[in-house]
Scaffold this motif. Structure first.
Motif, PDB file in Angstrom:
ATOM      1  N   THR A  10       0.794  -1.237   0.000  1.00 49.59           N
ATOM      2  CA  THR A  10       0.000   0.000   0.000  1.00 49.59           C
ATOM      3  C   THR A  10       0.823   1.282   0.000  1.00 49.59           C
ATOM      4  OG1 THR A  10      -0.126  -0.089   2.429  1.00 49.59           O
ATOM      5  CG2 THR A  10      -1.919  -1.118   1.187  1.00 49.59           C
ATOM      6  N   VAL A  11       2.134   1.176   0.261  1.00 46.51           N
ATOM      7  CA  VAL A  11       2.915   2.383   0.521  1.00 46.51           C
ATOM      8  C   VAL A  11       2.985   3.324  -0.683  1.00 46.51           C
ATOM      9  CG1 VAL A  11       5.174   1.469  -0.181  1.00 46.51           C
ATOM     10  CG2 VAL A  11       5.035   3.182   1.653  1.00 46.51           C
ATOM     11  N   LEU A  12       2.823   2.790  -1.889  1.00 48.84           N
ATOM     12  CA  LEU A  12       2.965   3.622  -3.076  1.00 48.84           C
ATOM     13  C   LEU A  12       1.642   4.230  -3.544  1.00 48.84           C
ATOM     14  CD1 LEU A  12       5.441   4.399  -4.786  1.00 48.84           C
ATOM     15  CD2 LEU A  12       4.781   2.628  -6.424  1.00 48.84           C
ATOM     16  N   VAL A  13       0.521   3.793  -2.949  1.00 51.71           N
ATOM     17  CA  VAL A  13      -0.787   4.212  -3.453  1.00 51.71           C
ATOM     18  C   VAL A  13      -0.958   5.729  -3.377  1.00 51.71           C
ATOM     19  CG1 VAL A  13      -3.267   4.077  -3.054  1.00 51.71           C
ATOM     20  CG2 VAL A  13      -1.888   2.003  -2.976  1.00 51.71           C
ATOM     21  N   GLY A 134       1.091   1.850   5.331  1.00 48.65           N
ATOM     22  CA  GLY A 134       1.532   2.202   3.987  1.00 48.65           C
ATOM     23  C   GLY A 134       0.850   3.461   3.473  1.00 48.65           C
ATOM     24  N   PHE A 135      -0.448   3.579   3.747  1.00 50.61           N
ATOM     25  CA  PHE A 135      -1.165   4.777   3.321  1.00 50.61           C
ATOM     26  C   PHE A 135      -0.643   6.018   4.046  1.00 50.61           C
ATOM     27  CE2 PHE A 135      -4.191   1.311   2.559  1.00 50.61           C
ATOM     28  CZ  PHE A 135      -4.553   1.569   1.251  1.00 50.61           C
ATOM     29  N   ASN A 265      -9.783   1.025   0.886  1.00 46.61           N
ATOM     30  CA  ASN A 265      -8.833   2.065   1.279  1.00 46.61           C
ATOM     31  C   ASN A 265      -8.242   2.786   0.064  1.00 46.61           C
ATOM     32  OD1 ASN A 265      -9.194   1.666   3.986  1.00 46.61           O
ATOM     33  ND2 ASN A 265      -7.380   0.402   4.260  1.00 46.61           N
ATOM     34  N   VAL A 266      -8.053   2.071  -1.027  1.00 49.87           N
ATOM     35  CA  VAL A 266      -7.599   2.739  -2.252  1.00 49.87           C
ATOM     36  C   VAL A 266      -8.681   3.692  -2.749  1.00 49.87           C
ATOM     37  CG1 VAL A 266      -6.978   2.394  -4.670  1.00 49.87           C
ATOM     38  CG2 VAL A 266      -6.006   0.913  -2.921  1.00 49.87           C
ATOM     39  N   VAL A 267      -9.932   3.231  -2.744  1.00 48.63           N
ATOM     40  CA  VAL A 267     -11.046   4.111  -3.134  1.00 48.63           C
ATOM     41  C   VAL A 267     -11.122   5.311  -2.196  1.00 48.63           C
ATOM     42  CG1 VAL A 267     -13.544   4.262  -3.431  1.00 48.63           C
ATOM     43  CG2 VAL A 267     -12.335   2.203  -4.164  1.00 48.63           C
TER      44      VAL A 267
END
Length: 468
Positions: A10-13, A134-135, A265-267
């Motif tokens: 997730t760190v790059l999102v 990551g977020f 979480n991406v949304v």
């Protein structure tokens, strides 16, 4: 290392817009940069688990960690998108063998019982916090010093882990059996094509043949994989694995949890930046609520498992996650930040409880001889859930928003649709787990203490002995 490996998903999102600007990436390449790590991580985890059993826990953990460390340096220094894409893929390959090896070490150190349950709780907490952090770190570090430091910081950390592990982990001998190359290739290709199909669904819609070709190919290769596993001498996933009820149920719940929460979480990140206009750093700070909630849920999971039993704890956590998705849909529809924070807290608590319960349930019958396989199956389920969940829910956003050009209202409608879809998946799984558990316990001849797994363990261990 579990924290670091899962953090890589997730760190790059949150940092993707900055990466796109610096390296001048087109949308298709940017999508692959985001998907490369979870794709190879999830696609190769079962292979990694078998490699652990074949070559030994210590050697595989050290090798996988070195690969992740070297790949992080490649990503930090990447001059263009192709190099960054290759580095992310290499990171995923290294993590796919390091994570099953680390879990196999934990299972070897802690025998079944309360101490193992607590250790698994800490393991699950570190992974869940890694994904949540990551977020947060992605946004804060990108805004403070630049996205390249997301990878550069992993290099000295990886070196330190290798130096520590050389002394702390006892060397063991593997089985020496030859890996199932055909099964490994088929399993990996099945997962990659599945993720590719859902990724293209969000880009091109249901009518495009390039969407259905990889999805149908994935299904065909999946059938071929199952057929091959019944014929080879030392299969990647022995057929008896699918009859181990505790492992199968634990894997399904792990997959659904990451499908729902990672995709949502991406949304949610897109909602914060595209709709509310928050910066990358502010978006990362908002997700601190999710990280704290995951820690809280994992902390109370042992109590929940002790009182309810592992199956009911999984169902309860999934219900909380489903409620969180409903609140998230309302937050997006109303563009309400406070309501969005409530959804993050509920989602984190439910994820923490259900993740610990699913890991404990899935590994309840693991032995020294198959711990790598078990950990590979469980971790593969979780990472495949992450990759597929992101692809499916982003496709849900695109379909719900309608064809471009899209207004802000259309975008929020699509995001709300994605949240409702995620909630439906979580609720359906919770009801299924609860009904199956209730029916099984109703027909169980002997009563037992909730959560001890004695009846299922005896049956599963007997299957292991009969099937090797």
């Amino acid at each position: 290392m579990q924290f670091v490996d899962v953090l890589g998903v997730t760190v790059l999102v949150v940092a993707l817009p900055a990466v796109q600007r610096d390296l001048v990436l087109d949308p298709a390449t940017l999508s692959w940069v985001a998907a490369a790590y979870p794709l190879f991580f999830g696609g190769l985890l079962i292979v990694g688990g078998r490699v652990v059993d074949t070559y030994g826990r210590r050697a595989v953990f050290l090798g996988g960690t070195l690969v992740v460390t070297a790949a992080s340096a490649v990503c930090a220094l990447a001059p263009h998108g192709a190099v960054l894409l290759a580095g992310r893929a290499l990171q995923g390959i290294g993590a796919a063998v390091a994570v099953p090896a680390a879990l196999a070490v934990l299972l070897a150190v802690f025998p079944p019982g309360p101490r193992r349950d607590r250790a698994l709780g800490a393991w699950t907490l570190s992974g869940a916090l890694g994904g949540a952090a990551g977020f947060v770190l992605g946004g804060l570090i990108t805004e403070a010093v630049g996205w390249r430091w997301l990878f550069a910081a992993l290099v000295p950390l990886g070196v330190a882990v290798v130096l520590f592990a050389r002394r702390a982990i006892e060397a063991t001998k593997g089985t020496g059996t030859r890996p199932d190359v055909a099964g490994a290739l088929l399993a990996t290709a099945t997962v990659i094509l599945l993720i590719l199909g859902f990724t293209r669904l969000g880009e091109h819609g249901l009518a495009d043949w390039t969407v259905w070709l990889p999805l149908m190919s994935s299904a065909s290769l999946g059938v071929a994989f199952l057929a091959v596993e019944r014929t080879v001498r030392d299969p990647l996933v022995p057929p008896w694995v699918w009859s181990v009820g505790s492992l199968t149920l634990g894997g399904v719940v792990a997959l659904v949890l990451t499908f729902v929460t990672s995709g949502a979480n991406v949304v949610g990140t897109l909602f914060l930046q595209q709709v509310l206009g928050r910066s990358a750093g502010m978006s990362g700070a908002v997700f601190l609520a999710f990280s704290v909630a995951v820690a809280l849920g994992s902390a109370v999971a042992a109590t929940a498992v002790g009182r309810l039993g592992r199956e009911w704890a999984m169902a309860a956590g999934l219900i909380v996650v489903a409620a969180a998705m409903t609140v998230g849909a309302a937050a997006v529809d109303r563009r309400a930040l406070v309501l969005f924070l409530v959804s993050l807290v509920l989602s984190g608590v439910g994820l923490g409880v259900a993740s610990v319960a699913s890991t404990a349930h899935g590994t309840s019958t693991a032995t020294d001889g198959n711990s790598g396989l078990y950990s590979g199956v469980l971790n593969a389920a979780a990472q495949i859930g992450t990759a597929v969940g992101i692809a499916v829910l982003l496709a849900g956003v695109a379909i719900g928003a309608g064809p471009p050009p899209r207004s802000l209202d259309a975008t929020t409608h699509g995001q709300a649709v994605a949240y409702l879809l995620a909630g439906a998946v979580a609720l359906f799984t919770a009801v299924t787990v609860a009904l199956s558990t209730g029916l099984r316990r109703r027909h169980r001849p002997a009563a037992r203490r909730p959560g001890d797994g004695a009846g299922e363990a005896a049956v599963d261990i007997d299957r292991h002995q009969r099937h090797g």
